[in-house]
Write a protein that holds these residues in place. Structure first.
Motif, mmCIF file in Angstrom:
data_model
loop_
_atom_site.group_PDB
_atom_site.id
_atom_site.type_symbol
_atom_site.label_atom_id
_atom_site.label_comp_id
_atom_site.label_asym_id
_atom_site.label_seq_id
_atom_site.Cartn_x
_atom_site.Cartn_y
_atom_site.Cartn_z
ATOM 1 N N ALA A 42 29.142 -2.652 -27.355
ATOM 2 C CA ALA A 42 27.897 -3.072 -27.995
ATOM 3 C C ALA A 42 28.122 -3.464 -29.449
ATOM 4 N N LEU A 176 27.907 -7.206 -23.187
ATOM 5 C CA LEU A 176 26.791 -6.686 -22.392
ATOM 6 C C LEU A 176 27.223 -6.405 -20.957
ATOM 7 N N MET A 179 29.059 -3.183 -20.914
ATOM 8 C CA MET A 179 28.137 -2.052 -21.029
ATOM 9 C C MET A 179 27.520 -1.707 -19.678
#
Length: 301
Positions: A42, A176, A179
């Motif tokens: 992130a 992303l 994640m």
């Protein structure tokens, strides 16, 4: 005999499901590592976006004039004249004509220092700064240079700005995606650990069921236990990620790795991210444990 939920024991719900450090320690380490990697991803995506904004801002606020050497003309005088012409146009606040030493410095990373013959003609650069409050001169600058008889080319840097934006979007998408993958991996690990913990304590669970405990009560015990474990692991992972991001931002890393390093921008976003990560880790662990235990209990009774 009516079914009822047994009252909480004197030691609290944890007394029915006491933590087992021998089994919990490996899960804690794995969860902390996953939270650490998610925070790094992130922060890396955020850093890529901020870096791209700085680069595109610099590119869009300037244009470059390239003065090509022509036999019989002094390239340095042509560069100075091009800078003076640029200053006469609206929307331009500064124009700097660079000399041959500047051109050699630009080529040094590829050709080395002192490897160019002194009589080798090199194009000279004129750096032009634009006024963001006014429209760019566009083709007017090129027309003015052509009218003065200069062999010059204007580069508005737009293609470089587009490339930087694409690189930033790619870095953000990768961050992303990583994640989401790490969150899925964490949920799978916690579900497996919760099922293993249920199997190891099946005698206690059977006793609670005989006493009238419903599935949701038993699942709640595992939910609270794994929430605390996920919260603690999230705190450890977030703290380590913050320290690594600060160290990477303070260090002198190579410029071509800027998009792949976590970045600490000293704004509330990073702090909110690191504070939110432990809570999300705890919620993910709690939900995964509850769903896994509830599914196993439905299959058992």
């Amino acid at each position: 005999m009516t079914s009822r939920v047994p009252p909480p024991p004197p030691g609290g719900p944890g007394a029915l499901l006491p933590p087992d450090s021998g089994r919990d320690r490996p899960l804690f380490v794995v969860a902390a590592i996953l939270v650490f990697l998610a925070c790094i991803a992130a922060l890396g995506a955020r850093g890529a976006w901020l870096q791209a904004q700085r680069w595109t801002s610099g590119l869009e606020s300037s244009i470059t004039i390239q003065i090509r050497p022509v036999e019989g003309r002094d390239a340095q005088l042509d560069a100075d004249e091009a800078a003076n012409i640029a200053l006469t146009l609206p929307g331009i606040v500064a124009a700097t004509a660079h000399d041959r030493a500047h051109a050699e410095a630009l080529l040094a990373p590829w050709l080395g220092t002192g490897n160019l013959p002194a009589d080798l003609p090199l194009p000279l650069m004129v750096e032009v700064r634009l006024d963001p409050a006014q429209p760019a001169p566009g083709e007017g600058l090129q027309a003015a240079l052509d009218a003065a008889g200069l062999t010059a080319t204007v580069d508005d840097n737009s293609r470089w700005a587009g490339a930087v934006r694409r690189a930033a979007r790619t870095a953000q998408t990768l961050g992303l995606s990583m994640m989401l993958l790490l969150a899925g991996a964490a949920a799978a690990v916690v579900a497996f650990a919760a099922r293993a913990s249920l199997a190891a304590r099946i005698n206690v669970i059977d006793a609670l069921h005989i006493c009238g405990a419903e599935d949701r009560f038993v699942a709640g015990l595992f939910e609270r236990r794994f929430f605390m474990l996920g919260l603690k692991a999230g705190i450890a992972g977030a703290v380590c990620a913050g320290l690594v991001a600060i160290a990477a931002s303070l260090g002198q890393g190579p410029a071509d790795m800027a998009f792949f390093l976590p970045h600490w921008a000293m704004d509330p976003f990073e702090l909110a991210l690191l504070l939110l990560a432990p809570l999300l880790a705890g919620v993910t662990a709690a939900v995964s444990a509850r769903l896994a235990v509830a599914a196993d209990l439905r299959g058992r009774w």
